[in-house]
Design an enzyme around this catalytic site. Structure first.
Site, PDB file in Angstrom:
ATOM      1  N   PHE A 145       0.832  -1.204   0.000  1.00  0.00           N
ATOM      2  CA  PHE A 145       0.000   0.000   0.000  1.00  0.00           C
ATOM      3  C   PHE A 145       0.865   1.252   0.000  1.00  0.00           C
ATOM      4  CE2 PHE A 145      -2.932  -2.967   2.224  1.00  0.00           C
ATOM      5  CZ  PHE A 145      -4.080  -2.770   1.470  1.00  0.00           C
ATOM      6  N   ASP A 146       0.492   2.216  -0.814  1.00  0.00           N
ATOM      7  CA  ASP A 146       0.944   3.584  -0.600  1.00  0.00           C
ATOM      8  C   ASP A 146       0.207   4.088   0.638  1.00  0.00           C
ATOM      9  OD1 ASP A 146       2.074   6.162  -1.134  1.00  0.00           O
ATOM     10  OD2 ASP A 146       0.194   6.746  -2.075  1.00  0.00           O
TER      11      ASP A 146
END
EC number: 3.6.3.-
Length: 273
Positions: A7-8
């Site tokens: 995930f960003d």
């Protein structure tokens, strides 16, 4: 099947509040991603201050030159539009710290979960600070439960972000992500390399983000997902993604389909579309 998801943070797990000041126009910008601004001009660099801005920016003399401050604190380049001149980061002799303090003071009025960040966009060839930036955020309400469900499925969860280490460590604490699986101050090549290394370890990889700096990792991944929950998505990320989601919790069903063999990767998605 071994599945790893990267995930960003900003805009993906965190509802980001970002105040950007255009110093030439002396105006604040709405609905813009910093990486998109960088992409508009060769030689620009997004320079982050790695230390807590409440300690090193907020308390600084407003009349001090930003270039002098940058020589005294720990900084990093989280994104750039190459080629850049690294020496140009320190050449601005007119822009003062008060320009960094102004966006930070706006965000300090809000209750936040993740802490604050300060950054600048610098034309490294002109040696000019063009934009000053402050960031802060709160988790999307579904994030904690989403990560718990992913871990229950046996999915290895990573966070890779260009944000400073203190910001990402705090995010890991409140989401339950193992601190061993976070990557702070990660520019786009580091995100891509993380995906590449996970693939070498035998993982089916999923990259989830919404910014231009997520695109190399999206291309490298087995499956690229763009999240529209924050409402401001990079066009490049939108064009690269295999799947679009409107709420982060949708990623759980996607992972279930990967584990069950219903989604086998990018080629299958494209054949079905």
């Amino acid at each position: 099947m071994k599945v790893a998801i990267v995930f960003d943070s900003a805009g993906t797990l965190v509802k980001i509040m970002r105040v950007i000041k255009d110093l030439k126009k002396n105006k604040f910008i709405c609905n813009s991603q910093t990486v998109d601004i960088v992409d508009k001009k060769k030689g620009r660099a997004l320079v982050i201050i790695k230390e807590d801005p409440l300690k090193v920016v907020d308390k600084e003399n407003p009349e001090k030159l930003i270039s002098d401050l940058l020589k005294e604190v720990e900084i990093g380049i989280s994104y750039c539009n190459p080629p850049i001149n690294r020496e140009g980061i320190f050449k601005d002799r007119k822009t003062k710290v008060k320009e960094l303090q102004e966006p930070l003071n706006i965000l300090k009025r809000y209750e936040v979960e993740t802490g604050y960040g300060s950054a600048l966009i610098i034309d490294t060839y002109a040696g000019e600070v063009e934009y000053t930036i402050a960031t802060a955020g709160c988790l999307f309400k579904e994030v904690k439960e989403t990560i718990k469900q992913l871990k229950d499925l046996g999915v290895k969860v990573f966070i890779a972000s260009g944000d400073r280490k203190g910001f990402i460590k705090r995010l890991a604490e409140i989401t339950g992500v193992d601190e061993r699986y976070i990557m702070a101050e990660a520019h786009q090549e580091l995100k891509r390399d993380l995906i590449r290394n996970l693939k070498k370890e035998g993982y089916f990889t999923i990259m989830v983000g919404d910014g231009a700096n997520d695109v190399p990792a999206m291309i490298e991944s087995d499956l690229a997902v763009v999240t529209l929950q924050n409402g401001n998505v990079s066009r490049r990320a939108l064009e690269t993604a295999d799947i679009k989601i409107y709420n982060i919790k949708e990623i759980v069903d996607i992972c279930k389909k990967v584990i069950n063999g219903e989604i086998k990767g990018r080629m299958q998605i494209k054949e079905c579309s």
